[in-house]
Design an enzyme around this catalytic site. Sequence first.
Site, PDB file in Angstrom:
ATOM      1  CG  ASP A   1      -0.668   3.807  17.971  1.00  0.00           C
ATOM      2  OD1 ASP A   1      -0.262   4.119  16.841  1.00  0.00           O
ATOM      3  OD2 ASP A   1      -1.871   3.784  18.283  1.00  0.00           O
TER       4      ASP A   1
ATOM      5  CG  HIS B   1       3.044   9.754  10.481  1.00  0.00           C
ATOM      6  ND1 HIS B   1       2.451  10.804  11.113  1.00  0.00           N
ATOM      7  CD2 HIS B   1       3.632  10.269   9.369  1.00  0.00           C
ATOM      8  CE1 HIS B   1       2.639  11.908  10.420  1.00  0.00           C
ATOM      9  NE2 HIS B   1       3.347  11.616   9.354  1.00  0.00           N
TER      10      HIS B   1
HETATM   11  O1  F6P Z   1       0.062   5.036  11.574  1.00  0.00           O
HETATM   12  C1  F6P Z   1       0.444   5.040  10.257  1.00  0.00           C
HETATM   13  C2  F6P Z   1      -0.716   5.308   9.326  1.00  0.00           C
HETATM   14  O2  F6P Z   1      -0.215   5.742   8.098  1.00  0.00           O
HETATM   15  C3  F6P Z   1      -1.648   6.314   9.943  1.00  0.00           C
HETATM   16  O3  F6P Z   1      -1.148   7.546   9.860  1.00  0.00           O
HETATM   17  C4  F6P Z   1      -2.915   6.066   9.240  1.00  0.00           C
HETATM   18  O4  F6P Z   1      -4.031   6.432   9.973  1.00  0.00           O
HETATM   19  C5  F6P Z   1      -2.887   4.601   9.032  1.00  0.00           C
HETATM   20  O5  F6P Z   1      -1.523   4.188   9.087  1.00  0.00           O
HETATM   21  C6  F6P Z   1      -3.621   4.300   7.754  1.00  0.00           C
HETATM   22  O6  F6P Z   1      -3.321   3.122   7.192  1.00  0.00           O
HETATM   23  P1  F6P Z   1      -3.881   2.755   5.768  1.00  0.00           P
HETATM   24  O7  F6P Z   1      -3.590   3.905   4.866  1.00  0.00           O
HETATM   25  O8  F6P Z   1      -3.161   1.517   5.390  1.00  0.00           O
HETATM   26  O9  F6P Z   1      -5.351   2.562   5.931  1.00  0.00           O
END
Ligand code: F6P
Length: 495
Positions: free
Chosen positions: A365, A157
């Site tokens: 991103d 992602h």
């Molecule tokens: O972009 C990667 C990601 O896993 C997103 O999908 C998600 O919104 C974000 O990072 C969340 O990060 P964390 O779980 O560290 O709050």
Amino acid sequence: MSRLIVVSNRVSAPADPAAGSAGGLAMALSAALRKYDGLWFGWSGETTDHWTGEMKIEDRAGVTVGLVDLEAQDVDEYYNGYANKTLWPLFHHRVDLTQYERSYGEGYERVNRRFAEVLAPAIQPDDVIWIHDYHMIPMARDLRRLGITNRIGFFLHTPWPTRQLLVTLPHHRRLVESMFDFDLIGFHTREWMDLFTDYVVTEARGEVDGRGGLDCFGRHVQTGVFPIGIDVDGFLEARRSTLGTRTYDRMAASALFRSMIVGVDRLDYSKGLEERLLGYEQFLQDNPDQRGEVFLLQVTPISRDDVDSYQDIRARLDALAGRINGAFADMDWAPIRYLNRTYRRDQLAGIYRASRVGLVTPLRDGMNLVAKEYVAAQNPDDPGVLILSRFAGAAEQMGEALLVNPYSREELSEAIQKALTMPLAERIRKWTALMDVVRKTDVAIWRDNYVKALVGAPVSDDGVTLERAREQAQSTSKPRSKVRWAGLKLSSERT
Ligand code: F6P
């Protein structure tokens, strides 16, 4: 196919989908699992004194989730450490913020192994396993070592870094080699996939097979581009809900005929928030007549606050927002409303609709679903304008947005001015084209395309993956399940 097992670090299926304030990935995965019977497996978010290896099963709004607790040391080394101090900055081109510590790498490997050991006994022969994101890159290797021969897919992602940056990671080759235990690796954009291919071909001396496959390390993996989308109908429903409409009315009233510019981002250095505030400040300097006529609502929930680079950017943003407000505010007007809190999805939909401009300007991103949500929330007869960073994965699909270089405050200032003065006919034309993209690439299409490709993907051209797994399986006894299993039923797709 019997069941879909989704694996991700964070498991946050909301009890009420309209209430979801979780990130885009979490919303997308819960939408995916409402269609297929299966399980969403990952970290509970809780820490314990000792590793128990026990999976707790819960039902959340029709989605079965399997949760494991982690030891404090695991959280420190795996989540805060290797995932968020090493891989996240590196994958977002911030090698200056990347920290390499041997203990982080060890913690990362240990937690992936532990996740695999907990999940393996719960896997049934026909299950399809879909692992998500940079936290779980080596997990397929660990599952294969435990004798799991099912289809296993991976989806990244985040962006994939350039080869020149990736080689600064100690043991980069080992990390990439472990990805060849997946059957299919998915990316949001062609750019990220091409960068992965470049590493495999140039650094690891692999070969491209011409059908989206790569041969390297004596193994084969399929790759593909699957741009993620939002749950369009769910989001429109949230927008039309009582709270969505009330929030729209409240925001419109509180704007007092001023034009609202909105930004919604986790507090993360990859989101370009400092650059955005500086670009907005430049706009106020360049357009004195606009002072008092516009305001920026920046919604920025605190994120990963145990990591020092996140504490640093938080302090810098507090100071910057305060400085700009101090310099420009009037007795009845503040140029920036800077909020460190989360809103429900229905509230966000109302906020987006009440705004004249959406600012989505990350420095880098993977995709960015705020851009898609912003478009979906607009009034077709009087839509707002999306300003989008050319460095967001979404830019590959959303060329009708005002694309900007987020590092340039002049460019940001000009884009804001252009968006605020764009004639209605042009706004409608742009919005119609963007909404078409949002609909054609919604989350259901993303999920179905990926799962179809995974199920159809060749396990291995020469069977090496399966053979190796079988050999290893013979020498490894399958671990005994400590799962408190909730009797998940085998079934085909739900309709
Ligand atoms: O972009 C990667 C990601 O896993 C997103 O999908 C998600 O919104 C974000 O990072 C969340 O990060 P964390 O779980 O560290 O709050």
